[in-house]
Design an enzyme around this catalytic site. Structure first.
Site, PDB file in Angstrom:
ATOM      1  N   SER A 119       0.809  -1.130  -0.035  1.00 15.87           N
ATOM      2  CA  SER A 119       0.069   0.232  -0.080  1.00 15.87           C
ATOM      3  C   SER A 119       0.963   1.077   0.039  1.00 15.87           C
ATOM      4  O   SER A 119       0.463   2.513  -0.275  1.00 15.87           O
ATOM      5  CB  SER A 119      -0.902  -0.030   1.230  1.00 15.87           C
ATOM      6  OG  SER A 119      -0.249  -0.059   2.323  1.00 15.87           O
ATOM      7  N   HIS A 140      -1.932  -2.417  -6.424  1.00 19.31           N
ATOM      8  CA  HIS A 140      -2.479  -2.195  -5.162  1.00 19.31           C
ATOM      9  C   HIS A 140      -4.143  -2.289  -5.309  1.00 19.31           C
ATOM     10  O   HIS A 140      -4.706  -1.338  -5.671  1.00 19.31           O
ATOM     11  CB  HIS A 140      -2.094  -0.738  -4.566  1.00 19.31           C
ATOM     12  CG  HIS A 140      -2.586  -0.205  -3.332  1.00 19.31           C
ATOM     13  ND1 HIS A 140      -2.843   0.897  -2.947  1.00 19.31           N
ATOM     14  CD2 HIS A 140      -2.946  -1.229  -2.301  1.00 19.31           C
ATOM     15  CE1 HIS A 140      -3.260   1.165  -1.574  1.00 19.31           C
ATOM     16  NE2 HIS A 140      -3.177  -0.195  -1.293  1.00 19.31           N
ATOM     17  N   GLU A 152      -4.715   0.318  -8.168  1.00 19.96           N
ATOM     18  CA  GLU A 152      -3.740   1.135  -8.426  1.00 19.96           C
ATOM     19  C   GLU A 152      -2.729   0.341  -9.170  1.00 19.96           C
ATOM     20  O   GLU A 152      -2.036  -0.668  -8.347  1.00 19.96           O
ATOM     21  CB  GLU A 152      -3.223   2.078  -7.322  1.00 19.96           C
ATOM     22  CG  GLU A 152      -3.739   3.143  -6.840  1.00 19.96           C
ATOM     23  CD  GLU A 152      -3.032   3.849  -5.644  1.00 19.96           C
ATOM     24  OE1 GLU A 152      -2.829   5.243  -5.932  1.00 19.96           O
ATOM     25  OE2 GLU A 152      -2.923   3.343  -4.777  1.00 19.96           O
ATOM     26  N   ASN A 190      -3.167   6.468  -0.963  1.00 18.95           N
ATOM     27  CA  ASN A 190      -2.941   6.698   0.508  1.00 18.95           C
ATOM     28  C   ASN A 190      -2.238   8.034   0.824  1.00 18.95           C
ATOM     29  O   ASN A 190      -2.284   8.587   1.838  1.00 18.95           O
ATOM     30  CB  ASN A 190      -1.973   5.524   1.069  1.00 18.95           C
ATOM     31  CG  ASN A 190      -2.639   4.172   1.303  1.00 18.95           C
ATOM     32  OD1 ASN A 190      -4.000   4.557   1.820  1.00 18.95           O
ATOM     33  ND2 ASN A 190      -2.166   3.338   0.868  1.00 18.95           N
TER      34      ASN A 190
HETATM   35  N1  CAA Z   1     -15.729  -8.910   1.585  1.00 21.56           N
HETATM   36  C1  CAA Z   1     -16.660  -9.080   0.443  1.00 21.56           C
HETATM   37  N2  CAA Z   1     -17.812  -8.431   0.670  1.00 21.56           N
HETATM   38  C2  CAA Z   1     -17.989  -7.308   1.475  1.00 21.56           C
HETATM   39  C3  CAA Z   1     -17.078  -7.309   2.592  1.00 21.56           C
HETATM   40  C4  CAA Z   1     -16.015  -8.182   2.540  1.00 21.56           C
HETATM   41  N3  CAA Z   1     -15.268  -7.899   3.509  1.00 21.56           N
HETATM   42  N4  CAA Z   1     -17.628  -6.441   3.260  1.00 21.56           N
HETATM   43  C5  CAA Z   1     -18.929  -6.019   2.838  1.00 21.56           C
HETATM   44  N5  CAA Z   1     -18.962  -6.475   1.632  1.00 21.56           N
HETATM   45  C6  CAA Z   1     -19.974  -6.707   0.694  1.00 21.56           C
HETATM   46  C7  CAA Z   1     -21.326  -6.942   1.337  1.00 21.56           C
HETATM   47  O1  CAA Z   1     -21.504  -8.408   1.272  1.00 21.56           O
HETATM   48  C8  CAA Z   1     -22.472  -6.082   0.628  1.00 21.56           C
HETATM   49  O2  CAA Z   1     -22.846  -6.791  -0.424  1.00 21.56           O
HETATM   50  P1  CAA Z   1     -24.415  -6.940  -1.057  1.00 21.56           P
HETATM   51  O3  CAA Z   1     -25.067  -5.919  -0.513  1.00 21.56           O
HETATM   52  O4  CAA Z   1     -24.131  -6.987  -2.592  1.00 21.56           O
HETATM   53  O5  CAA Z   1     -24.776  -8.158  -0.486  1.00 21.56           O
HETATM   54  C9  CAA Z   1     -21.788  -4.954   0.431  1.00 21.56           C
HETATM   55  O6  CAA Z   1     -20.454  -5.039   0.246  1.00 21.56           O
HETATM   56  C10 CAA Z   1     -22.276  -3.589   1.205  1.00 21.56           C
HETATM   57  O7  CAA Z   1     -22.016  -4.414   2.622  1.00 21.56           O
HETATM   58  P2  CAA Z   1     -22.682  -3.933   3.807  1.00 21.56           P
HETATM   59  O8  CAA Z   1     -24.131  -3.972   3.277  1.00 21.56           O
HETATM   60  O9  CAA Z   1     -22.291  -5.083   4.840  1.00 21.56           O
HETATM   61  O10 CAA Z   1     -22.078  -2.779   4.589  1.00 21.56           O
HETATM   62  P3  CAA Z   1     -21.946  -1.260   3.776  1.00 21.56           P
HETATM   63  O11 CAA Z   1     -23.042  -1.000   2.895  1.00 21.56           O
HETATM   64  O12 CAA Z   1     -21.696  -0.345   4.979  1.00 21.56           O
HETATM   65  O13 CAA Z   1     -20.622  -1.452   2.738  1.00 21.56           O
HETATM   66  C11 CAA Z   1     -18.158  -1.308   2.527  1.00 21.56           C
HETATM   67  C12 CAA Z   1     -19.267  -1.870   3.345  1.00 21.56           C
HETATM   68  C13 CAA Z   1     -18.274  -1.792   1.156  1.00 21.56           C
HETATM   69  C14 CAA Z   1     -17.062  -1.779   3.370  1.00 21.56           C
HETATM   70  C15 CAA Z   1     -18.485   0.344   2.650  1.00 21.56           C
HETATM   71  O14 CAA Z   1     -18.684   0.648   4.033  1.00 21.56           O
HETATM   72  C16 CAA Z   1     -17.396   0.785   2.300  1.00 21.56           C
HETATM   73  O15 CAA Z   1     -17.037   1.161   0.858  1.00 21.56           O
HETATM   74  N6  CAA Z   1     -16.285   1.490   3.039  1.00 21.56           N
HETATM   75  C17 CAA Z   1     -15.215   2.085   2.542  1.00 21.56           C
HETATM   76  C18 CAA Z   1     -14.177   1.206   2.245  1.00 21.56           C
HETATM   77  C19 CAA Z   1     -12.690   1.737   1.595  1.00 21.56           C
HETATM   78  O16 CAA Z   1     -12.583   3.003   1.750  1.00 21.56           O
HETATM   79  N7  CAA Z   1     -11.830   1.128   1.338  1.00 21.56           N
HETATM   80  C20 CAA Z   1     -10.560   1.431   0.980  1.00 21.56           C
HETATM   81  C21 CAA Z   1      -9.684   1.290   2.166  1.00 21.56           C
HETATM   82  S1  CAA Z   1      -8.180   1.950   1.911  1.00 21.56           S
HETATM   83  C22 CAA Z   1      -7.627   0.475   1.271  1.00 21.56           C
HETATM   84  O17 CAA Z   1      -7.838  -0.602   1.213  1.00 21.56           O
HETATM   85  C23 CAA Z   1      -6.098   0.738   0.660  1.00 21.56           C
HETATM   86  C24 CAA Z   1      -4.912   0.854   1.833  1.00 21.56           C
HETATM   87  O18 CAA Z   1      -3.811   0.818   1.151  1.00 21.56           O
HETATM   88  C25 CAA Z   1      -5.175   1.299   3.087  1.00 21.56           C
END
Ligand code: CAA
Length: 283
Positions: A119, A140, A152, A190
């Protein structure tokens, strides 16, 4: 170049998501970790995810069985000799990554592409540990991998156009949107996300607002799916701190100094969701 067989290294959240996405896109996946219990647990996570998709009518039972059959668990890294691409998704530790890339360089025939899901660690430095820096690239993925559409694609200094094109094309075939990024600290994701999270932590640290208030402002005011502090817990506070340190060190600019509260939480073992406590408490 057609990439059909992929070794994924690392049984954590990212490795599991990458293995699931690659197998769902018809690739044969060799999934490797030093810990077989960890990788068995990861397989259960994938199976549960696919069950959920079957229950929701998005996947047939046969398709699920077929996806799972394409993932082969292995404790033997030497099997990397038979793949087209290795995607490394181990902990963010430069010494471990360079040691792993050196080992892979010795195992894999010269045409094999070595990708890292880092990352924020420099791709160019990881590539320099091998004799094939032109074959090394950053891929990424975002967490949760099956849900987030972005990858990415980071070019190291020596990454060849041929390798870049192959990985860009593969990312599309995995159902993702690839974005080209150059190799500078934090890449794009990031470099922008982490200072926002760090600033959110400063806002709590300085008593401007509570954790809940900061997250509510960003969720309801900016339409973010998660507030920055909830997101920090989701990513892992240790990961957030390590990325801020890489930005601070890489740019030598005080605007990237990690918030003392973030350090304090990490030192105390509050790492977010994975440890049960971060800015919020998880049961
Ligand atoms: N694996 C697979 N699918 C998942 C999951 C997981 N860990 N978590 C949630 N989902 C799926 C669920 O199954 C659900 O799908 P369906 O509705 O189609 O069944 C969908 O995602 C939505 O989930 P929820 O309804 O439980 O919850 P939500 O609507 O709050 O969504 C989320 C959860 C997708 C995580 C949303 O909150 C989100 O987009 N959060 C931001 C995530 C983000 O910013 N990620 C980037 C992080 S930074 C990074 O990764 C880079 C780094 O280097 C640090």
């Amino acid at each position: 170049m057609s990439i059909q067989t992929i070794m994924v290294i690392g049984a954590g959240q990212m490795g599991s998501g990458i293995a699931q996405v690659a197998a769902s896109a018809g690739r044969r996946v060799l999934w490797h970790d030093l810990s077989m219990p960890l990788i068995d647990k990861g397989m259960l996570v994938i199976s549960n995810q696919l069950d959920r998709n079957v229950a929701k009518g998005r996947l047939t039972e046969e398709a699920k069985v077929s996806i799972l059959s394409r993932i082969q668990l292995t404790g033997a890294i030497e099997e990397a000799a038979q793949v087209d691409l290795v995607i490394e998704a181990i902990s963010e530790n430069m010494a471990w990554k360079t040691a792993l890339f050196q080992k892979l360089d010795g195992i894999c025939p010269s045409h094999v592409i070595l990708a890292t899901n880092t990352s924020s660690l420099p791709i160019t430095e990881i590539a320099a540990a091998t004799t094939r820096p032109s074959q090394v690239i950053g891929m990424h993925f975002m967490n949760p991998v099956p849900v987030m559409p972005l990858i990415e694609i980071i070019r190291g200094l020596e990454t060849s156009q041929h390798v870049f094109d192959a990985i860009f094309q593969l990312s599309k075939e995995l159902g993702k949107t690839p974005v080209e990024v150059q190799d500078f600290p934090g890449f794009v994701s990031n470099r922008i996300l982490m200072p926002m999270i760090n600033e959110a932590i400063f806002t709590v640290y300085e008593g401007v607002a509570t954790v809940e208030a900061v997250d509510t402002v960003m969720k309801l005011g900016m339409n973010h799916p998660m507030g920055p502090l909830e997101l920090a817990d989701f990513i892992g506070l240790d990961t957030c701190l390590s990325i801020m340190e890489i930005l601070h060190e890489g740019f030598k600019d005080s605007k990237y100094r990690p918030c003392p509260l973030l350090r304090k939480y990490v030192k105390s073992g509050r790492l977010g969701r994975k440890s049960g406590q971060g800015f919020y408490t998880y049961s």
